[in-house]
Each structure stands twice: as C-alpha cells, then as structure tokens.
Design an enzyme around this catalytic site. Structure first.
Site, PDB file in Angstrom:
ATOM      1  CB  SER A 151      -0.967  -0.059   1.184  1.00  0.00           C
ATOM      2  OG  SER A 151      -1.999   0.870   1.021  1.00  0.00           O
ATOM      3  CG  ASP A 228      -7.480  -3.292  -1.487  1.00  0.00           C
ATOM      4  OD1 ASP A 228      -7.978  -2.356  -0.832  1.00  0.00           O
ATOM      5  OD2 ASP A 228      -6.258  -3.475  -1.606  1.00  0.00           O
ATOM      6  CG  HIS A 261      -5.567  -2.666   1.586  1.00  0.00           C
ATOM      7  ND1 HIS A 261      -5.004  -2.514   0.344  1.00  0.00           N
ATOM      8  CD2 HIS A 261      -4.930  -1.759   2.393  1.00  0.00           C
ATOM      9  CE1 HIS A 261      -4.080  -1.557   0.377  1.00  0.00           C
ATOM     10  NE2 HIS A 261      -4.018  -1.096   1.615  1.00  0.00           N
TER      11      HIS A 261
HETATM   12  N1  LIG Z   1      -7.419   2.871   9.931  1.00  0.00           N
HETATM   13  C1  LIG Z   1      -7.788   2.654   8.570  1.00  0.00           C
HETATM   14  C2  LIG Z   1      -7.175   1.416   8.035  1.00  0.00           C
HETATM   15  C3  LIG Z   1      -5.677   1.492   7.968  1.00  0.00           C
HETATM   16  C4  LIG Z   1      -5.140   0.385   7.091  1.00  0.00           C
HETATM   17  O1  LIG Z   1      -5.876  -0.358   6.487  1.00  0.00           O
HETATM   18  N2  LIG Z   1      -3.828   0.301   7.003  1.00  0.00           N
HETATM   19  C5  LIG Z   1      -3.257  -0.690   6.158  1.00  0.00           C
HETATM   20  C6  LIG Z   1      -2.376  -0.041   5.172  1.00  0.00           C
HETATM   21  S1  LIG Z   1      -3.333   1.067   4.158  1.00  0.00           S
HETATM   22  C7  LIG Z   1      -2.189   1.787   3.098  1.00  0.00           C
HETATM   23  O2  LIG Z   1      -1.104   2.103   3.315  1.00  0.00           O
HETATM   24  C8  LIG Z   1      -2.497  -1.702   6.991  1.00  0.00           C
HETATM   25  O3  LIG Z   1      -1.549  -2.312   6.550  1.00  0.00           O
HETATM   26  N3  LIG Z   1      -2.967  -1.899   8.219  1.00  0.00           N
HETATM   27  C9  LIG Z   1      -2.341  -2.786   9.161  1.00  0.00           C
HETATM   28  C10 LIG Z   1      -2.988  -4.113   9.282  1.00  0.00           C
HETATM   29  O4  LIG Z   1      -2.589  -4.854  10.185  1.00  0.00           O
HETATM   30  O5  LIG Z   1      -3.862  -4.463   8.461  1.00  0.00           O
HETATM   31  C11 LIG Z   1      -9.280   2.621   8.402  1.00  0.00           C
HETATM   32  O6  LIG Z   1      -9.930   3.056   9.317  1.00  0.00           O
HETATM   33  O7  LIG Z   1      -9.757   2.195   7.341  1.00  0.00           O
END
Ligand SMILES: N[C@@H](CCC(=O)N[C@@H](CSC=O)C(=O)NCC(=O)O)C(=O)O
EC number: 3.1.2.12
Length: 283
Positions: A151, A228, A261
């Site tokens: 991402s 995603d 995602h």
């Molecule tokens: N807080 C957000 C969601 C944040 C999120 O999905 N972060 C992803 C990366 S997004 C792009 O860089 C991530 O890797 N999160 C960590 C995990 O453990 O999944 C929301 O409210 O949607």
C-alpha cells in the site's frame, strides 16, 4: 562509523532470529525503530537483504508479526528488514490528527515543507541511513538489496527503486498506491509534505517516474485483491499497467479474486514475493 543500534528484544524464529532495535536517526532527527530477521545462513556468510515498507498506521513489527515471511526467508537465506512508517514524537501540530498523514504515514519521502522537513525524511532514511547501519552492524551484503512493500509501502518500494536506478536487484509490491498524485491519500500527503507545486510531486509518483525513466527497473511483481476496499479510489493498479506497457517496463500484475487489503492477503502471496526476490538476490 555509526553507533550500534540498541537491541530491544530478540526471538528465535525458523532457525534464525527476529530482533527489534532502536537507534538515533540523523535523517529523522530522533529515535527510529526497526526489526530484522537474520536467517541461519548468516552464521556462515553475509546474506542478501530485503527491505519491507509497511502501509499506513503500521509500525516496524507489523510485517514480522503478520506477514508470514520468516519460514521462507530462512530457507532462502534472505535477511528481512522492516522499518517504521514515520518518525514519532516530533510534536508537530496535527501530527496525530489523522491516520493517513503525519505519524504512521511518512510516505517514504523527504518532506520539504515546514515543520515536516526537519524530521519527516523517510526517503533518505530508507535508501541511505538504514542500509548503511544494516551493512555495518549485521551480516548483510550491501551489493544484494531488494525492496518491497504494501500500500503506502508499495508506493515507497516502487519510488525508492525508481529514484535509485541500479540500486535494488529486485522490487515487488502488495496492493501499492501506484499514482499518489492522482488519489486522495497521495494528494493529501504530497500537499502537506511537498507543498502546492505539483511538479515536485512527480518525483515521488511511481507511474510518472516510470514514464520519465531513462532506465528500467528489474521485473516488477505486483499482487492486488479484488475485494480491497481501497482498490478503486486509492490504488488504481491499471495506471501502473498502462505506464509499464507504454515504456517496456516488465511487470507481472496479478489480480486475485476476493482478497482484501490486509495481511491475510499479503501472507497468502508472501512466498511468491520472497522467491521472486531471492531469484535475483541469490543469482
Ligand atoms: N485505519 C484505517 C485502516 C488502515 C489500514 O488499512 N492500514 C493498512 C495499510 S493502508 C495503506 O497504506 C495496513 O496495513 N494496516 C495494518 C494491518 O494490520 O492491516 C481505516 O480506518 O480504514
């Protein structure tokens, strides 16, 4: 010579070790944390290094806990280095106000706008300072580096490689932001870190850099899930495909039905990415 990082914790893992460290970063003006998986082969010789750049809201331990990479990295003899996604504790107004800008959202660039420009220098940190520290204090081959990410970190991996031609022997990404200039996450970050002049944004936009590059990257591997929730608005892998097709940049873009995602998606295809990197790093 750089000061040795401070070991915070160490864990045996697939016949190697996972260690978490902190050090004082010159680029980022304060403490930064990172994690390293050292494979068993490193007891006998220096090994190739694969840098992982995580996405928004992640920290240095997200990938090493959730990515499922260590078993195959142990087999392949590849060191894994995972870093934090921004400086922390700078104390800038608004630093913690949103999850897609400031803390946890450094975008792997060197900010030019005050106050961010003093500490949000993740571009220099990823491509210069941290590799120098790893080469000095770990059994790592400086001449065998790969980079991948997810991402925001997929954007970071592509852009770090594109801005440093010949530096990385292998590059891949999971669900990357491929055209940050054209999507809300990137526009917000670039405006805050780089200012209003969109000419400067092009220097950190993978599709723009591919279209303007004089040299090609090693063949890219990119995986993307159709489930995603960020696919249509923020990721737009079709723009990467178009740029690669227009310029002859080799790209394997795999679209996976139903995957979202998160790290269930990433860990499913992690082995393919590690083998993609190892084929170049161990050649
Ligand atoms: N807080 C957000 C969601 C944040 C999120 O999905 N972060 C992803 C990366 S997004 C792009 O860089 C991530 O890797 N999160 C960590 C995990 O453990 O999944 C929301 O409210 O949607």
């Amino acid at each position: 010579m750089t000061a040795a990082p401070t070991l915070l914790s160490q864990h045996s893992c697939f016949d190697g070790t996972v260690g978490f460290y902190k050090h004082v970063s010159e680029a980022c003006g304060g403490d930064m944390r990172f994690g390293v998986f050292v494979p068993p082969q490193a007891r006998e010789r220096k090994v190739p290094v694969l840098y992982y750049l995580a996405g928004l809201t992640c920290t240095e331990d997200t990938f090493l806990i959730k990515g499922g990479a260590q078993r195959v990295a142990s087999e392949l003899g590849v060191m894994l280095v995972a870093l934090d996604t921004s400086p922390r504790g700078a104390g800038y107004a608004g630093e913690d106000a949103s999850w897609d800008f400031g803390v946890g959202a450094g975008f792997y660039l060197d900010a030019t706008q005050a106050p961010w420009s003093a500490r949000y220098r993740m571009g220099t940190y990823v491509t210069r300072e941290l590799p120098a520290l790893i080469a000095e204090h770990f059994p790592a081959r400086e001449d065998r580096e790969g980079i991948f990410g997810h991402s925001m970190g997929g954007h970071g991996a592509l852009v770090c490689a594109l801005r440093n031609p010949g530096r990385y022997r292998s590059v891949s990404a999971f669900a990357p932001i491929v055209a940050p200039m054209r999507v809300p996450w990137g526009q917000k970050a670039f405006k805050g870190y780089l200012g209003e002049d969109t000419a400067t944004w092009r220097e950190y936009d993978a599709t723009e850099l591919i279209r303007s590059a004089k040299t090609r990257l090693p063949p890219l591997l990119v995986d993307q899930g159709t489930g995603d929730k960020f696919l249509q608005e923020q990721l737009k892998p079709e723009l990467l495909k178009e740029a690669c097709e227009a310029t002859g940049q080799p790209l394997t873009l795999r679209i996976h039905d139903g995957y979202d995602h998160g790290y269930y998606f990433i860990s499913t295809f992690m082995e393919d990415h590690l083998r993609h990197h190892a084929a170049a790093l161990n050649a």
